[in-house]
Motif scaffolding. Structure first.
Motif, PDB file in Angstrom:
ATOM      1  N   HIS A 141      -2.854  -7.840  -0.783  1.00  0.00           N
ATOM      2  CA  HIS A 141      -3.795  -6.785  -1.182  1.00  0.00           C
ATOM      3  C   HIS A 141      -4.919  -6.551  -0.166  1.00  0.00           C
ATOM      4  O   HIS A 141      -5.776  -5.713  -0.393  1.00  0.00           O
ATOM      5  N   ARG A 143      -4.335  -5.652   2.996  1.00  0.00           N
ATOM      6  CA  ARG A 143      -3.834  -4.519   3.767  1.00  0.00           C
ATOM      7  C   ARG A 143      -2.375  -4.305   3.371  1.00  0.00           C
ATOM      8  O   ARG A 143      -1.811  -5.111   2.650  1.00  0.00           O
ATOM      9  N   THR A 144      -1.785  -3.202   3.826  1.00  0.00           N
ATOM     10  CA  THR A 144      -0.429  -2.870   3.368  1.00  0.00           C
ATOM     11  C   THR A 144       0.584  -3.894   3.865  1.00  0.00           C
ATOM     12  O   THR A 144       1.419  -4.379   3.117  1.00  0.00           O
ATOM     13  N   ARG A 145       0.497  -4.231   5.152  1.00  0.00           N
ATOM     14  CA  ARG A 145       1.387  -5.270   5.683  1.00  0.00           C
ATOM     15  C   ARG A 145       0.877  -6.638   5.258  1.00  0.00           C
ATOM     16  O   ARG A 145      -0.326  -6.863   5.210  1.00  0.00           O
ATOM     17  N   LYS A 191       5.893  -4.086   0.982  1.00  0.00           N
ATOM     18  CA  LYS A 191       7.043  -3.464   1.664  1.00  0.00           C
ATOM     19  C   LYS A 191       7.331  -4.106   3.023  1.00  0.00           C
ATOM     20  O   LYS A 191       8.444  -4.108   3.491  1.00  0.00           O
ATOM     21  N   GLU A 389      -0.716   2.821   5.790  1.00  0.00           N
ATOM     22  CA  GLU A 389      -1.666   1.814   5.307  1.00  0.00           C
ATOM     23  C   GLU A 389      -2.566   2.417   4.232  1.00  0.00           C
ATOM     24  O   GLU A 389      -2.781   3.625   4.196  1.00  0.00           O
ATOM     25  N   GLN A 390      -3.146   1.534   3.389  1.00  0.00           N
ATOM     26  CA  GLN A 390      -4.022   2.021   2.327  1.00  0.00           C
ATOM     27  C   GLN A 390      -5.420   2.377   2.849  1.00  0.00           C
ATOM     28  O   GLN A 390      -6.130   3.190   2.266  1.00  0.00           O
ATOM     29  N   VAL A 416       0.464   6.131   0.515  1.00  0.00           N
ATOM     30  CA  VAL A 416       0.032   4.744   0.735  1.00  0.00           C
ATOM     31  C   VAL A 416       1.147   3.774   0.336  1.00  0.00           C
ATOM     32  O   VAL A 416       1.727   3.881  -0.745  1.00  0.00           O
ATOM     33  N   ASN A 417       1.460   2.833   1.249  1.00  0.00           N
ATOM     34  CA  ASN A 417       2.505   1.833   1.033  1.00  0.00           C
ATOM     35  C   ASN A 417       3.868   2.483   0.772  1.00  0.00           C
ATOM     36  O   ASN A 417       4.729   1.895   0.120  1.00  0.00           O
TER      37      ASN A 417
END
Length: 425
Positions: A141, A143-145, A191, A389-390, A416-417
């Motif tokens: 949570h 960052r996206t990665r 993801k 990315e968020q 996002v994501n």
């Protein structure tokens, strides 16, 4: 009812540190702490340090001074590589309450229970030889990665490096445990996973480390490729001598491992590589790049390089520059050599003047910019999948293609994501 205590985190350094900070945050949140922003007020501030360069040490000291001005009654905890290498030095910084070395950082909740502001600084550290366990970590949570730590420590003896002294011997999680973490992350909507470690290719020496590998990094990537729900994997960094041809071929044929490698070089001069005690010569490096490009012409290749290593002459630097100029790589991470205590490089002469080190850094950063520009231009007109990315800034969002080309576009929450087909232009 007592109010929950707040905690704020700041991470210096690598992806590995990000994964560990995220895990420390979850440990404290499970213990009732509420995570808050580092730039605001908090009851406890945790700084996870790096010590690869002198700059990281300075940054730590500056952060502590900033906390002292803003919140002098708050607890300050320092952990990470700098904390393991120089605990006494950190303890002497005014405002620091607790210094946690490599073996103790994941016991942070227990230490905080018995800590009182105003007591003398407590140091909880041990000899690095006694660090013989592996603590799995992953970011979630933030960052996206997601950064997933699968390996820690290093058995190599590069003459410029303090990491074996800061993190101990090479040890790693089991394939089965890593798969379990990957499934957990998939269940949390992740993801993309970036596999991280100090020396990733050395994966498989078990939780306590050892001479023989029980499992291999190749076995790990094969197993991860089968996990349902994870769309993408990236290998954060892998030594050229441990990047086997079978790993390259597997990534080329994988649906989930992205065409993106980050391979440390450090110098394009065989003489300097020898003084650095690197375990390969430039010829092997060139062979690996050529093989990657043969299987994946579209693959993005990043390179770590150090400038200004002791005795690096103009000719040695020119060798590095020319080697990188002619190599089919995409970008460089350029590090200016900085003297680190207790490393063999301190005995190598002559020392390169600092101004000259910075000049060489600038030359290679300019080359990196040109390389990335050229790599991006080669793919204009192609449609590639971008994971957005968020994070948003000034109404814009960013994402990366499978082969690590950055895309910036006006923010759209529904992207996002999400993996979006994107025409590069």
């Amino acid at each position: 009812m007592t109010q929950a205590k707040t905690v704020a985190f700041h991470t210096l350094g690598c992806k590995l540190n990000f994964s560990e900070t995220s895990t420390l945050s979850r440990l404290l949140e499970q213990d009732g702490f509420v995570k808050t922003d580092f730039d605001g007020l908090a009851d406890v501030y945790v700084i996870n340090t790096c010590s690869v360069t002198d700059n990281a040490d300075k940054e730590c000291r500056q952060l502590v001074r900033r906390i002292q001005r803003r919140a002098p009654e708050s607890m300050v905890v320092i952990t990470g590589c700098y904390a393991q290498l120089k605990p006494q030095e950190i303890a002497s910084i005014e405002g620091v309450d607790l210094v946690l070395g490599a073996a103790e950082k994941f016991n942070i909740t227990e230490h905080l229970k018995t800590l009182t502001k105003g007591d003398s600084t407590r140091i909880c550290s041990c000899d690095i030889e006694d660090v013989n366990s592996f603590h799995a970590s992953y970011s979630l949570h933030d960052r996206t990665r997601t950064f997933l730590k699968v390996q820690d420590g290093c058995d190599y003896t590069c003459t410029f490096c303090t990491i074996p002294m800061a993190r101990g011997k090479s040890r790693s999680d089991s394939v089965e445990n890593v798969l379990e973490h990957a499934r957990t992350l998939a269940g949390n909507g992740v993801k993309e996973i970036v596999l991280t470690g100090v020396n990733l290719g050395d994966f498989g020496k078990g939780l306590q480390g050892g001479k023989k590998r029980e499992e291999t990094f190749y076995e790990l990537v094969q197993a991860l490729d089968e996990v349902e729900g994870i769309e993408r994997y990236r290998i954060s960094s892998i030594e050229p001598n441990l990047l086997s041809n079978e790993i390259i071929e597997f990534v080329a044929n994988s649906r989930k491992f992205m065409p993106h490698f980050h391979i440390p070089l450090q110098s394009g001069s065989n003489h300097i590589l020898g003084l650095m005690r690197r375990r390969y010569r430039r010829e092997l490096y060139a062979e690996k790049v050529a093989l990657i490009k043969q299987f994946m012409p579209h693959c993005c290749i990043g390179v770590d390089v150090i400038v200004g290593f002791p005795s690096e002459s103009n000719e040695h630097f020119q060798e590095t520059y020319n080697f990188l100029h002619d190599l089919d790589i995409s970008y460089l991470h350029v590090f200016t050599y900085s003297e680190r205590a207790n490393t063999p490089a301190l005995d190598i002469t002559p020392v390169v003047p600092v101004a000259l080190r910075h000049e060489r850094n600038k030359m290679l950063r300019n080359l990196s910019h040109k390389k990335m520009q050229y790599f991006t231009e080669q793919h204009i007109g192609e449609t590639r999948k971008v994971l957005f990315e968020q994070h948003q800034k000034d109404g814009m969002m960013e994402g990366y293609t499978d082969n690590y080309i950055k895309v910036t576009t006006p923010y759209r929450a529904e992207w996002v994501n999400g993996l979006v087909d994107w025409e590069l232009r």
